[in-house]
Design a protein around this motif. Structure first.
Motif, short mmCIF file in Angstrom:
data_model
loop_
_atom_site.label_atom_id
_atom_site.label_comp_id
_atom_site.label_asym_id
_atom_site.label_seq_id
_atom_site.Cartn_x
_atom_site.Cartn_y
_atom_site.Cartn_z
N GLY A 1 91.78 64.29 15.45
CA GLY A 1 90.37 64.31 15.81
C GLY A 1 90.01 63.12 16.68
O GLY A 1 90.75 62.76 17.60
N SER A 2 88.89 62.47 16.37
CA SER A 2 88.44 61.32 17.15
C SER A 2 88.80 59.99 16.50
O SER A 2 88.37 58.93 16.95
CB SER A 2 86.93 61.38 17.36
N ARG A 3 89.60 60.03 15.44
CA ARG A 3 89.94 58.78 14.75
C ARG A 3 90.88 57.92 15.59
O ARG A 3 91.64 58.42 16.41
CB ARG A 3 90.61 59.09 13.40
N ASP A 4 90.82 56.62 15.38
CA ASP A 4 91.82 55.73 15.93
C ASP A 4 93.10 55.91 15.12
O ASP A 4 93.15 56.68 14.16
CB ASP A 4 91.34 54.28 15.89
N PHE A 5 94.16 55.17 15.46
CA PHE A 5 95.42 55.39 14.76
C PHE A 5 96.35 54.21 14.97
O PHE A 5 96.10 53.33 15.80
CB PHE A 5 96.09 56.68 15.25
N ARG A 6 97.43 54.19 14.21
CA ARG A 6 98.47 53.19 14.38
C ARG A 6 99.81 53.92 14.48
O ARG A 6 99.97 55.03 13.95
CB ARG A 6 98.47 52.20 13.23
N GLN B 1 93.55 56.02 11.60
CA GLN B 1 92.77 54.89 11.16
C GLN B 1 91.29 55.17 11.42
O GLN B 1 90.94 56.05 12.22
CB GLN B 1 93.17 53.62 11.93
N SER B 2 90.43 54.43 10.75
CA SER B 2 89.00 54.61 10.96
C SER B 2 88.65 54.38 12.43
O SER B 2 89.21 53.51 13.09
CB SER B 2 88.21 53.66 10.07
N GLY B 3 87.70 55.14 12.91
CA GLY B 3 87.31 55.03 14.30
C GLY B 3 86.04 55.83 14.54
O GLY B 3 85.33 56.18 13.59
N ASP C 1 90.59 54.19 6.75
CA ASP C 1 90.80 55.64 6.67
C ASP C 1 91.77 56.04 5.57
O ASP C 1 91.59 57.08 4.93
CB ASP C 1 91.30 56.17 8.02
N HIS C 2 92.80 55.22 5.32
CA HIS C 2 93.78 55.62 4.30
C HIS C 2 93.18 55.58 2.90
O HIS C 2 93.71 56.20 1.99
CB HIS C 2 95.04 54.74 4.39
N HIS C 3 92.06 54.86 2.73
CA HIS C 3 91.34 54.91 1.47
C HIS C 3 90.43 56.14 1.42
O HIS C 3 90.39 56.86 0.42
CB HIS C 3 90.49 53.65 1.27
#
Length: 326
Positions: free
Chosen positions: A223-228, A239-241, A271-273
């Motif tokens: 989706g539109s989330r950030d990531f690692r 990740q949250s974004g 986000d992982h929480h």
């Protein structure tokens, strides 16, 4: 048509939030300047490099030095230093409509070297070209990682001639669309993962986007989330974004992002929480640090004429790459 931005970096004092009293925040952006077809009546004229440097207005205690200019580097949008001292530069030469006006890729990656060690780069080598609107570069192992939607790729030079002769796609499926809303970032975290911004300007943008990690074959609903990412084994973790351009952290692992008119926010909820319970509708994971959300700016010259969004005159419209100043 003449397009471009001329930004003056100004230091910002410590922000008011109690959580970050030890840090000062500096907002900046890497500037694209390009003028084509100038007419005699145009009010804005390009300055040479020395005049541009002299025009910068700096806060007391700061200084600016020129280390590279045209023709060594053109159209820069992201940089990274390698362990050997090379300065890697991603150049978006194909912005905004492609090299042919129809979307033909023409982005580049080059590296700069200071061969006489005088503090200015004097050698420029074109490493990779034909990229699709590249937005980020990171020196990694014996090559570089490049964000160029719809891909994140790895390129390296095998024969020592300074040109990339191996190019490997590591992740694919990132949203394209608007050239200003694409995957970017590539910043190391304390977790030894590389963190990236999705490029979205709000949470609903590209909400159905799915990304595939080529090495593992796993497809993730990003989706539109950030990531690692961990490019070695080919891992990707949302990740949250989102953050539109730039995702950066402080020394304690707090991550910050931006949007055009919202200079800086902190991702309070990870986000992982949040994703542990898919039935829970979570609150907004980010907290605005610079307030109000769409603050005014006080330029050194009169505002330029706007042709849309008139209410944005005199306010942030191109905030990007918010960083913690140490």
């Amino acid at each position: 048509m003449c397009w471009g931005m001329f930004n003056i970096l100004k230091a910002m004092g410590p922000h008011a939030s109690r959580l970050y009293t030890a840090a000062s925040l500096l907002l900046g952006c890497i500037v694209l300047l390009a003028c084509r077809g100038l007419e005699a009546g145009d009010a804005i004229k390009a300055m040479d490099k020395e005049a541009s440097l002299a025009a910068l207005q700096l806060r007391s205690g700061f200084r600016a030095e020129l280390v590279a200019a045209e023709p060594l580097v053109m159209d820069p949008v992201a940089i990274d230093w390698g362990a050997d001292g090379k300065l890697w530069v991603a150049e978006m030469a194909d912005y905004p409509l492609g090299m042919d006006g129809k979307g033909k890729p023409g982005g580049r990656v080059r590296f700069l070297e200071d061969t006489d060690r005088d503090g200015r780069y004097d050698r420029s080598v074109l490493f990779l070209e034909g990229l699709n609107f590249p937005t980020g570069v990171k020196a990694w192992r014996d090559g570089v990682l490049v964000t160029a939607a719809p891909e994140i790729l790895f390129a390296r030079d095998l024969d020592g001639d300074g040109r990339a002769d191996q190019r490997e796609v590591l992740y694919k499926g990132f949203s394209e669309g608007n050239q200003q809303l694409r995957v970017n970032g590539l910043r190391w975290g304390l977790d030894n993962w590389l963190h990236c911004a999705s490029g979205a300007h709000h949470g609903g943008y590209a909400k159905g986007n799915k990304v595939t990690a080529v090495k593992t074959g796993r497809t993730i609903a990003l989706g539109s989330r950030d990531f690692r990412i961990r490019p070695g084994p080919g891992l990707l973790d949302p990740q949250s974004g989102p953050s539109q351009f730039g995702r950066n952290r402080d020394d304690w692992g707090n991550w910050f992002g931006v949007q055009n008119s919202h200079p800086l926010w902190h991702y309070v909820l990870r986000d992982h929480h949040l994703r542990r319970n898919p039935h829970f509708v979570s609150p907004n994971p980010k907290n605005q640090v610079v307030r109000p959300a769409n603050p005014r700016v006080y330029t050194a010259k009169a505002p330029q004429k706007r042709f849309h969004s008139f209410e944005q005159s005199g306010r942030f419209t191109s905030a990007c790459s918010g960083m913690v100043y140490r």
